[in-house]
Design an enzyme around this catalytic site. Structure first.
Site, PDB file in Angstrom:
ATOM      1  N   VAL A  22      31.854  17.804  -8.876  1.00  0.00           N
ATOM      2  CA  VAL A  22      30.952  16.969  -9.170  1.00  0.00           C
ATOM      3  C   VAL A  22      29.733  16.983  -8.132  1.00  0.00           C
ATOM      4  CG1 VAL A  22      31.912  15.017  -7.515  1.00  0.00           C
ATOM      5  CG2 VAL A  22      30.507  14.348  -9.885  1.00  0.00           C
ATOM      6  N   VAL A  23      30.354  17.788  -6.819  1.00  0.00           N
ATOM      7  CA  VAL A  23      29.226  18.048  -6.004  1.00  0.00           C
ATOM      8  C   VAL A  23      28.609  19.241  -6.559  1.00  0.00           C
ATOM      9  CG1 VAL A  23      29.008  18.940  -3.740  1.00  0.00           C
ATOM     10  CG2 VAL A  23      30.770  16.781  -4.097  1.00  0.00           C
ATOM     11  N   ARG A  69      44.232   2.934   2.220  1.00  0.00           N
ATOM     12  CA  ARG A  69      44.473   1.789   1.901  1.00  0.00           C
ATOM     13  C   ARG A  69      43.776   0.741   2.650  1.00  0.00           C
ATOM     14  NH1 ARG A  69      47.551   2.700  -2.660  1.00  0.00           N
ATOM     15  NH2 ARG A  69      49.148   4.252  -2.292  1.00  0.00           N
ATOM     16  N   ASP A 124      50.068   7.363 -11.036  1.00  0.00           N
ATOM     17  CA  ASP A 124      50.679   6.313 -11.772  1.00  0.00           C
ATOM     18  C   ASP A 124      50.060   6.302 -13.129  1.00  0.00           C
ATOM     19  OD1 ASP A 124      51.808   6.078  -9.462  1.00  0.00           O
ATOM     20  OD2 ASP A 124      50.620   4.200  -8.942  1.00  0.00           O
ATOM     21  N   ALA A 183      66.303  13.162 -20.563  1.00  0.00           N
ATOM     22  CA  ALA A 183      67.147  12.265 -19.608  1.00  0.00           C
ATOM     23  C   ALA A 183      67.909  11.556 -20.713  1.00  0.00           C
ATOM     24  CB  ALA A 183      66.003  11.205 -19.030  1.00  0.00           C
ATOM     25  N   GLN A 243      55.424  14.357  -5.378  1.00  0.00           N
ATOM     26  CA  GLN A 243      54.864  14.190  -6.434  1.00  0.00           C
ATOM     27  C   GLN A 243      53.374  14.111  -6.423  1.00  0.00           C
ATOM     28  OE1 GLN A 243      57.331  10.906  -9.000  1.00  0.00           O
ATOM     29  NE2 GLN A 243      57.817  10.623  -6.800  1.00  0.00           N
TER      30      GLN A 243
HETATM   31  O1  F6P Z   1      49.767   4.725  -6.333  1.00  0.00           O
HETATM   32  C1  F6P Z   1      50.175   5.749  -6.087  1.00  0.00           C
HETATM   33  C2  F6P Z   1      51.512   5.736  -5.426  1.00  0.00           C
HETATM   34  O2  F6P Z   1      52.050   7.088  -5.141  1.00  0.00           O
HETATM   35  C3  F6P Z   1      52.614   5.145  -6.000  1.00  0.00           C
HETATM   36  O3  F6P Z   1      53.246   5.724  -7.223  1.00  0.00           O
HETATM   37  C4  F6P Z   1      53.460   4.616  -4.857  1.00  0.00           C
HETATM   38  O4  F6P Z   1      54.216   3.414  -5.231  1.00  0.00           O
HETATM   39  C5  F6P Z   1      52.572   4.311  -3.732  1.00  0.00           C
HETATM   40  O5  F6P Z   1      51.437   5.265  -4.155  1.00  0.00           O
HETATM   41  C6  F6P Z   1      53.120   4.784  -2.373  1.00  0.00           C
HETATM   42  O6  F6P Z   1      52.233   4.618  -1.580  1.00  0.00           O
HETATM   43  P1  F6P Z   1      51.791   4.790  -0.120  1.00  0.00           P
HETATM   44  O7  F6P Z   1      51.413   6.336  -0.055  1.00  0.00           O
HETATM   45  O8  F6P Z   1      51.027   3.775   0.653  1.00  0.00           O
HETATM   46  O9  F6P Z   1      53.324   4.972   0.454  1.00  0.00           O
END
Ligand code: F6P
Length: 289
Positions: A22-23, A69, A124, A183, A243
């Site tokens: 994008v940059v 956050r 997610d 699974a 992940q």
């Molecule tokens: O929203 C992404 C995520 O990895 C979720 O799957 C998980 O519940 C959450 O963030 C974990 O957040 P934090 O990095 O604040 O522990």
């Protein structure tokens, strides 16, 4: 044009690559990279990376402009500070990368008269109405590799194992990974212990696999309960933050590029609030305003 870019919430593979594309596409504009998401906007903290630095790190996991956050941005005072920062920098449009929590933050900017382009980035895959968010495919691939490796030793001992995967309150990772590793049971928020026990009793595998969506039940307790019900040792593993890291998968790379093209186009469109989204497998720009 003066364009701001920020990332907020959980990171995921492919976000750096999106940033690079994008940059690059917007290189004729004046770009300000705000550090650590909405916190960087509130406190006016920026990153001064040039295109060659971004290019060098484009396939790295994480997000080089950092994320957070931001509690400050949840308050009216914080939001006012963020809007003032954007005014000071004479920003015309903000590109916001993140998941469904971040979408709410983007909406706040929009409600304050800021033009916003939102880009779904979250392992997610819960950013409705987009069918895809950057980071999901790599996260699933990582879970598969992890489970396959652990399963090797589970097979040697004929042990069952419960693997807890991320997703916050969304079952997308659990369902996809469950499918990919074949699974015996995917434990989601609608599941019961009885259903899980029945599935394991029916399984012909010597090392049955349960994939558990996080925030549904205690993984250690679940494995103990299963152990007593199926008369077999049942271990548990929390796949965890791995992940969110690592180099982007091929699919991730393709979406990072497509989302970048879509965002660069959205910067110039008439909508004051756009979202890049995947609908029926095609990347499209939605008008949220
Ligand atoms: O929203 C992404 C995520 O990895 C979720 O799957 C998980 O519940 C959450 O963030 C974990 O957040 P934090 O990095 O604040 O522990």
């Amino acid at each position: 044009m003066n364009i701001a870019i920020l990332a907020s919430g959980g990171d995921g593979s492919g976000m750096n690559l999106f940033l690079y594309h994008v940059v690059k596409k917007l290189k004729n504009h004046n770009i300000t990279l705000f550090k650590s998401g909405f916190c960087g906007l509130c406190d006016d903290i920026t990153c001064d990376f040039d295109l060659s630095y971004i290019k060098e790190h484009r396939n790295d996991g994480g997000i080089m402009i950092k994320t957070s956050r931001c509690e400050q941005f949840m308050t009216k005072q914080g939001q006012d500070k963020a809007i003032n920062t954007l005014k000071r920098h004479k920003i015309d449009v903000v590109i916001v990368m993140g998941g469904n929590g971040t979408l709410k933050g983007a909406e706040i900017l929009h409600q304050n008269g800021v033009k916003v382009v939102f880009v779904p980035c979250s392992i997610d895959n819960d950013v409705s109405p987009s069918e895809y968010s950057i980071g999901f495919d790599t996260a699933c691939q990582t879970c598969v590799e992890y489970i396959q490796k652990v399963n090797d030793t589970m097979l040697s001992f004929d042990r069952g194992c419960v693997y807890e995967v991320m997703g916050r309150h969304c079952d997308a990772i659990a369902k996809k990974v469950g499918q990919l590793v074949d699974a015996d049971y995917v434990y989601k928020n609608t599941s019961t212990l009885k259903q899980c026990v029945q599935a394991l009793k029916k399984s012909k595998k010597s090392a049955p696999i349960v994939v558990l969506q996080e925030n549904v039940t205690d993984v250690s307790q679940l494995s103990k309960n299963l152990e007593s019900e199926i008369s077999k040792e049942v271990k548990f593993c929390v796949v965890g933050y791995i992940q969110r890291g690592g180099k982007p998968s091929k699919k991730e790379k393709a979406f990072a590029r497509l989302f970048a093209t879509c965002s660069a186009d959205a910067v110039n469109n008439d909508s004051s609030f756009s979202m890049c989204a995947v609908k029926n497998n095609n990347v499209t720009c939605l008008n949220l305003s």
